[in-house]
Scaffold this motif. Structure first.
Motif, PDB file in Angstrom:
ATOM      1  N   THR A   1      27.016  34.861  37.025  1.00  0.00           N
ATOM      2  CA  THR A   1      26.490  35.753  38.050  1.00  0.00           C
ATOM      3  C   THR A   1      24.978  35.560  38.088  1.00  0.00           C
ATOM      4  OG1 THR A   1      28.234  37.351  37.555  1.00  0.00           O
ATOM      5  CG2 THR A   1      26.354  38.153  38.834  1.00  0.00           C
TER       6      THR A   1
ATOM      7  N   PRO B   1      34.591  37.001  35.729  1.00  0.00           N
ATOM      8  CA  PRO B   1      33.932  37.718  36.816  1.00  0.00           C
ATOM      9  C   PRO B   1      34.738  37.553  38.097  1.00  0.00           C
ATOM     10  CG  PRO B   1      32.749  35.683  36.342  1.00  0.00           C
ATOM     11  CD  PRO B   1      33.931  35.723  35.407  1.00  0.00           C
TER      12      PRO B   1
ATOM     13  N   ARG C   1      29.589  28.491  26.312  1.00  0.00           N
ATOM     14  CA  ARG C   1      29.845  29.505  27.337  1.00  0.00           C
ATOM     15  C   ARG C   1      28.548  29.899  28.052  1.00  0.00           C
ATOM     16  NH1 ARG C   1      34.972  31.473  27.241  1.00  0.00           N
ATOM     17  NH2 ARG C   1      36.070  31.406  25.246  1.00  0.00           N
TER      18      ARG C   1
ATOM     19  N   PRO D   1      29.732  34.851  31.738  1.00  0.00           N
ATOM     20  CA  PRO D   1      30.771  35.878  31.589  1.00  0.00           C
ATOM     21  C   PRO D   1      31.417  35.914  30.211  1.00  0.00           C
ATOM     22  CG  PRO D   1      31.639  34.019  32.819  1.00  0.00           C
ATOM     23  CD  PRO D   1      30.208  33.704  32.526  1.00  0.00           C
ATOM     24  N   PHE D   2      30.659  36.368  29.234  1.00  0.00           N
ATOM     25  CA  PHE D   2      31.241  36.590  27.909  1.00  0.00           C
ATOM     26  C   PHE D   2      30.377  37.578  27.147  1.00  0.00           C
ATOM     27  CE2 PHE D   2      28.562  34.244  24.750  1.00  0.00           C
ATOM     28  CZ  PHE D   2      27.646  33.677  25.632  1.00  0.00           C
ATOM     29  N   VAL D   3      31.028  38.290  26.257  1.00  0.00           N
ATOM     30  CA  VAL D   3      30.323  39.156  25.311  1.00  0.00           C
ATOM     31  C   VAL D   3      30.018  38.310  24.087  1.00  0.00           C
ATOM     32  CG1 VAL D   3      30.450  41.268  23.933  1.00  0.00           C
ATOM     33  CG2 VAL D   3      31.606  41.158  26.161  1.00  0.00           C
ATOM     34  N   SER D   4      28.758  38.299  23.662  1.00  0.00           N
ATOM     35  CA  SER D   4      28.379  37.428  22.540  1.00  0.00           C
ATOM     36  C   SER D   4      28.918  37.933  21.210  1.00  0.00           C
ATOM     37  CB  SER D   4      26.855  37.315  22.449  1.00  0.00           C
ATOM     38  OG  SER D   4      26.307  38.526  21.938  1.00  0.00           O
ATOM     39  N   GLY D   5      29.058  39.236  21.085  1.00  0.00           N
ATOM     40  CA  GLY D   5      29.427  39.812  19.805  1.00  0.00           C
ATOM     41  C   GLY D   5      28.294  39.850  18.801  1.00  0.00           C
ATOM     42  N   LEU D   6      27.091  39.484  19.221  1.00  0.00           N
ATOM     43  CA  LEU D   6      25.939  39.480  18.306  1.00  0.00           C
ATOM     44  C   LEU D   6      25.397  40.895  18.090  1.00  0.00           C
ATOM     45  CD1 LEU D   6      23.893  36.488  19.787  1.00  0.00           C
ATOM     46  CD2 LEU D   6      25.253  36.471  17.685  1.00  0.00           C
TER      47      LEU D   6
ATOM     48  N   THR E   1      29.559  32.998  41.002  1.00  0.00           N
ATOM     49  CA  THR E   1      30.467  31.861  41.021  1.00  0.00           C
ATOM     50  C   THR E   1      31.410  32.094  39.830  1.00  0.00           C
ATOM     51  OG1 THR E   1      29.236  30.358  39.558  1.00  0.00           O
ATOM     52  CG2 THR E   1      28.555  30.432  41.881  1.00  0.00           C
ATOM     53  N   PRO E   2      32.478  31.322  39.704  1.00  0.00           N
ATOM     54  CA  PRO E   2      33.450  31.669  38.653  1.00  0.00           C
ATOM     55  C   PRO E   2      32.887  31.653  37.233  1.00  0.00           C
ATOM     56  CG  PRO E   2      34.468  30.209  40.254  1.00  0.00           C
ATOM     57  CD  PRO E   2      32.994  30.250  40.591  1.00  0.00           C
TER      58      PRO E   2
ATOM     59  N   VAL F   1      31.223  45.499  20.450  1.00  0.00           N
ATOM     60  CA  VAL F   1      32.381  44.788  21.004  1.00  0.00           C
ATOM     61  C   VAL F   1      32.346  43.346  20.491  1.00  0.00           C
ATOM     62  CG1 VAL F   1      33.526  44.019  23.128  1.00  0.00           C
ATOM     63  CG2 VAL F   1      32.376  46.254  23.059  1.00  0.00           C
ATOM     64  N   PRO F   2      33.443  42.861  19.908  1.00  0.00           N
ATOM     65  CA  PRO F   2      33.414  41.492  19.383  1.00  0.00           C
ATOM     66  C   PRO F   2      33.312  40.456  20.502  1.00  0.00           C
ATOM     67  CG  PRO F   2      35.616  42.441  19.177  1.00  0.00           C
ATOM     68  CD  PRO F   2      34.720  43.530  19.683  1.00  0.00           C
ATOM     69  N   ALA F   3      32.998  39.232  20.127  1.00  0.00           N
ATOM     70  CA  ALA F   3      32.869  38.134  21.091  1.00  0.00           C
ATOM     71  C   ALA F   3      34.134  38.054  21.945  1.00  0.00           C
ATOM     72  CB  ALA F   3      32.627  36.819  20.353  1.00  0.00           C
ATOM     73  N   THR F   4      33.958  38.062  23.240  1.00  0.00           N
ATOM     74  CA  THR F   4      35.072  38.135  24.194  1.00  0.00           C
ATOM     75  C   THR F   4      34.713  37.376  25.453  1.00  0.00           C
ATOM     76  OG1 THR F   4      35.111  40.494  23.577  1.00  0.00           O
ATOM     77  CG2 THR F   4      36.672  39.781  25.287  1.00  0.00           C
ATOM     78  N   PRO F   5      35.580  36.500  25.936  1.00  0.00           N
ATOM     79  CA  PRO F   5      35.347  35.950  27.263  1.00  0.00           C
ATOM     80  C   PRO F   5      35.694  36.983  28.330  1.00  0.00           C
ATOM     81  CG  PRO F   5      37.390  35.079  26.350  1.00  0.00           C
ATOM     82  CD  PRO F   5      36.789  35.957  25.296  1.00  0.00           C
ATOM     83  N   LEU F   6      35.015  36.920  29.455  1.00  0.00           N
ATOM     84  CA  LEU F   6      35.273  37.809  30.585  1.00  0.00           C
ATOM     85  C   LEU F   6      35.487  36.944  31.821  1.00  0.00           C
ATOM     86  CD1 LEU F   6      32.292  40.288  30.006  1.00  0.00           C
ATOM     87  CD2 LEU F   6      34.700  40.763  29.517  1.00  0.00           C
TER      88      LEU F   6
ATOM     89  N   TYR G   1      34.353  42.604  36.185  1.00  0.00           N
ATOM     90  CA  TYR G   1      34.975  41.659  35.268  1.00  0.00           C
ATOM     91  C   TYR G   1      36.435  42.031  35.040  1.00  0.00           C
ATOM     92  CZ  TYR G   1      30.209  40.340  33.775  1.00  0.00           C
ATOM     93  OH  TYR G   1      28.913  39.907  33.727  1.00  0.00           O
TER      94      TYR G   1
END
Lengths: 201, 201
Positions: A192, B182, A34, A160-165, A188-189, B175-180, B196
């Motif tokens: 950013t 944009p 990702r 565009p993702f939250v790592s969760g780390l 872009t999709p 926040v756990p790992a999550t795709p977003l 997002y």
């Protein structure tokens, strides 16, 4: 005029890598697919930004960016990029362990610098001449140059993702309070792109 | 269709507030002027984003967003916004301390909800009807709703400065790992707006 640029891909929560880096997982347990999908899977959408990363006359990178090892060099290790790395210019690798320069195909030569970030940047500036110097990462190396006020243009590529780390290499960690000047933003999709300039002193 | 939105202003290193919040400094020692300059000093440049923040039929906010107090309510305290707050709709404040509703001028009524974030969101949805519900912050409250997967549209307003903080309220903490996904990005000289959407389940 020659400037110092830097590029880094980060998650939306600001991580460039997890803490548990290894040979098998050079970015650790962060979702590397990702993090870099914008570059490797969607390069056409992001061609200008990909080209800009490599448009420098010399590069500086941290030891972990070249090799995951912590101890003295394994002299058989020639980097992650195969025999023809994409840099096509001198690359100055920060390390505590001496090693002779490593000349690769296509114009890339890795130089191993043991006298610190300031010396590495000086050598890169001299090698780049009229062209820019690029700080190629990782986050720790980039943060050191940011903290020293030596990065003129910072290009952050937010995947565009939250790592969760909870822990890992976070952009801006240890960098003192600093104003930034946003000079460009493009979405872009799959990423950013945000470009900052250093505020004038 | 009614959705749940959330807005937050953060520094380039992701902080919405420092840890040392107080009545005098509700955002703590983060540079609050830089964090909110886009809204308060340059609102004309960012009129669409400012309007979007307040375009909801009901709001949910954390206790610290309403009051810096930690103990039972000081019933003389009526929020930071004067007698006519900008919300002009019901605002559901998460708290452990009961307090009667507080009706302000201009259509804002603060309701104090002691049975948790899920209950507050349900009450806000009911109050909003066909309109959206907005999670108004702070970061801790927003992160709880993000972690629960209840935010449909997240609008991050990245102010161009490094906070230099080691600790504080960081967007996406816990926040756990999550795709977003944009869906929009826009830059103005004092902020980068990134929107997002939640990835489809």
């Amino acid at each position: 005029m020659s400037i110092v640029t830097a590029d880094i891909s980060v998650s939306a929560d600001g991580f460039g890598a997890a803490a548990d880096q290894s040979l098998a997982h050079p970015f650790g347990s962060i979702d590397q697919d990702r993090l870099h999908a914008w570059m490797f899977d969607h390069g056409d959408d992001n061609a200008a930004e990909v080209a800009a990363i490599l448009d420098a006359g010399a590069f500086v990178m941290g030891r972990n960016m070249f090799s995951p090892g912590r101890g003295p060099w394994d002299l058989d290790w020639r980097g992650w990029w195969g025999e023809e790395p994409p840099y096509r210019a001198p690359v100055f690798v920060l390390t505590h362990h001496e090693r002779p320069p490593l000349e690769m195909d296509g114009g890339t030569t890795f130089h191993f610098v043991t006298d610190g970030p300031e010396a590495a940047l000086e050598r890169a500036r001299a090698a780049a001449g009229e062209r820019n110097v690029s700080i190629a990462g990782g986050a720790g190396t980039l943060n050191a140059y940011l903290a020293a006020g030596q990065v003129d243009e910072l290009r952050v590529h937010v995947a565009p993702f939250v790592s969760g780390l909870d822990a890992g290499s976070r952009l801006f960690a240890g960098v003192p309070a600093t104003p930034l000047v946003p000079v460009a933003v493009r979405g872009t999709p799959h990423v950013t792109h945000v470009t900052y300039r250093r505020a004038s002193a």
